[in-house]
Design a protein around this motif. Structure first.
Motif, mmCIF file in Angstrom:
data_model
loop_
_atom_site.group_PDB
_atom_site.id
_atom_site.type_symbol
_atom_site.label_atom_id
_atom_site.label_comp_id
_atom_site.label_asym_id
_atom_site.label_seq_id
_atom_site.Cartn_x
_atom_site.Cartn_y
_atom_site.Cartn_z
ATOM 1 N N VAL A 214 22.934 2.536 12.502
ATOM 2 C CA VAL A 214 23.752 2.846 13.216
ATOM 3 C C VAL A 214 25.362 4.212 13.147
ATOM 4 O O VAL A 214 25.189 5.039 14.055
ATOM 5 C CB VAL A 214 24.468 1.521 13.051
ATOM 6 C CG1 VAL A 214 26.243 1.632 13.386
ATOM 7 C CG2 VAL A 214 23.845 0.369 14.015
ATOM 8 N N VAL A 215 24.613 4.331 11.216
ATOM 9 C CA VAL A 215 26.080 5.676 11.252
ATOM 10 C C VAL A 215 25.309 6.956 11.912
ATOM 11 O O VAL A 215 26.068 8.061 11.638
ATOM 12 C CB VAL A 215 25.808 5.360 9.363
ATOM 13 C CG1 VAL A 215 26.700 6.901 9.201
ATOM 14 C CG2 VAL A 215 27.038 4.554 9.061
ATOM 15 N N ALA B 131 29.627 2.314 16.611
ATOM 16 C CA ALA B 131 29.657 1.961 15.041
ATOM 17 C C ALA B 131 29.907 0.775 14.757
ATOM 18 O O ALA B 131 29.617 0.428 13.491
ATOM 19 C CB ALA B 131 30.347 3.080 14.816
ATOM 20 N N ARG C 275 22.521 -0.676 8.922
ATOM 21 C CA ARG C 275 23.926 -0.134 8.459
ATOM 22 C C ARG C 275 23.596 1.669 8.475
ATOM 23 O O ARG C 275 24.034 2.969 8.969
ATOM 24 C CB ARG C 275 24.597 -0.272 8.020
ATOM 25 C CG ARG C 275 25.394 -1.247 7.472
ATOM 26 C CD ARG C 275 25.614 -2.297 6.088
ATOM 27 N NE ARG C 275 27.101 -3.857 6.631
ATOM 28 C CZ ARG C 275 26.393 -4.337 5.480
ATOM 29 N NH1 ARG C 275 26.167 -3.970 4.043
ATOM 30 N NH2 ARG C 275 27.078 -5.446 6.011
ATOM 31 N N THR D 222 25.632 7.348 15.283
ATOM 32 C CA THR D 222 27.329 7.939 15.132
ATOM 33 C C THR D 222 27.403 9.309 14.960
ATOM 34 O O THR D 222 28.224 9.539 16.048
ATOM 35 C CB THR D 222 27.874 6.760 14.370
ATOM 36 O OG1 THR D 222 27.917 5.028 14.735
ATOM 37 C CG2 THR D 222 29.543 6.515 14.407
#
Length: 380
Positions: free
Chosen positions: A84-85, A180, A81, A88
């Motif tokens: 991915v953040v 995201a 996570r 993004t």
């Protein structure tokens, strides 16, 4: 409210993982079109988009192992996570820089930041699947994932093109938002087991692992050569550049069919079957390189596409068995990096020589892989 049955809960978690897997690839699938449109708006030339993609891909290759190792102290889902953040935010920064008409070099640099985490993110996402599906169902899960991945690579560029015609900045923002989704949907998985804690410094690369990584790189270069060279192939046969889809669409449809076959079969293939499939891909590459006729070249693309998902599934399962449990994220990150390396190789060769020569080069690479796998299978 009635409590969900275990199988229903497990199915829901798998569906979340499939959606996460499909959307994780959106920035890479839509990037070439979205970035080209951004470059066109800022510089009047689409070549800047290629520079952004090159920066993203090279950063992925460089960052795969260091970033994956940096996540060992975290639960796999948590670190995924975070990655991915981070990506993004980097993609959103590209949109802001483009909106502000910043110097194009900044966009290339931020593209590298966005791409640096791609390999590690894939490695951790693939590791999460092991906690969601039993070994007996992994082939089916990976086949479904491969099919959805092909759908992503077909639809994402089309969506980016449509959105980019309205606003290139908006297209990048939508790509960032879709990319995201894994941060929101990926199921929580337990930390990686520590069975190999007694030799934590052992090399993640062994001859057996290197063999399948090399096969993945060779296959990636073959597919990239066909996709990148599709426009040149259309021109060679006297068609308009837009009819490059005569080669890319059959390749993608064949790949989807291969993924469906893997999902229905739900069984790990034998080495002999893998060797036959590598030979089929090699044959397809040679047929494309010969450029005898449109039909023969399209047949070559179909032969390459139809074995993509079966081979990719086998590589993933084989590396799963070969990798030390604690280092599976690294090995899976290397698998994605091997594909990226194949793309870089094909791009570099096609930049230096003609399309025909480039297709001959990747065909020779595939022949070499077939010979090596054949020899290793005889010794096994």
């Amino acid at each position: 409210m009635a409590k969900l049955k275990p199988w229903t809960s497990s199915t829901a978690l798998l569906v979340r993982w499939f959606i996460s897997s499909a959307t994780l690839s959106v920035p890479q699938a839509a990037g070439p079109v979205a970035f080209a449109l951004v470059a066109l708006a800022l510089t009047g030339d689409t070549s800047g988009g290629a520079a952004m993609i090159l920066a993203m891909t090279l950063a992925q290759v460089i960052g795969a192992i260091p970033i994956t190792r940096a996540g060992r102290r975290f639960p796999p889902t948590t670190f995924l996570r975070l990655l991915v953040v981070f990506r993004t935010l980097a993609l959103a920064a590209i949109a802001v820089l483009a909106h502000q008409a910043a110097a194009f070099g900044w966009l290339v640099a931020v593209s590298a930041l966005a791409g640096a985490v791609n390999g590690a993110a894939f490695g951790y996402l693939r590791t999460v699947l092991n906690a969601l599906a039993p070994a007996s169902k992994l082939p089916r899960a990976l086949g479904i994932s491969a099919t959805l991945n092909e759908v992503t690579f077909v639809l994402a560029p089309v969506a980016a093109s449509g959105l980019g015609s309205v606003s290139p900045v908006f297209a990048v923002l939508v790509v960032a938002a879709l990319g995201a989704i894994p941060a929101l949907l990926v199921p929580t998985a337990a930390a990686a087991p520590l069975e190999d804690a007694h030799h934590p410094d052992a090399s993640v690369i062994s001859p057996a692992i290197l063999l399948w990584l090399t096969c993945a790189a060779a296959g990636g270069s073959t597919v990239a050569a066909l996709e990148i060279g599709a426009v040149a192939l259309a021109l060679h046969f006297g068609y308009e550049p837009t009819l490059a889809i005569l080669f890319t669409v059959p390749l993608c449809l064949a790949s989807v069919a291969g993924g469906v076959w893997v999902s229905i079969r739900n069984r790990m293939q034998t080495r002999r079957t893998v060797l036959i499939q590598l030979a089929i891909m090699t044959t397809g590459s040679i047929l494309a390189a010969l450029q005898i006729s449109l039909a023969v070249t399209v047949l070559g693309a179909v032969l390459v596409g139809v074995v993509l998902a079966p081979l990719g599934t086998y590589y993933s399962l084989a590396l799963d068995a070969l990798a030390p449990p604690k280092k599976r994220p690294e090995v899976f990150a290397l698998l994605r990096t091997a594909n990226a390396t194949g793309v870089i190789l094909a791009s570099a060769v096609m930049t230096a020589v003609s399309l025909s020569t480039a297709l001959i080069v990747v065909s020779c690479l595939m022949i070499t892989v077939v010979v090596v796998v054949g020899l290793s299978s005889r010794k096994a």
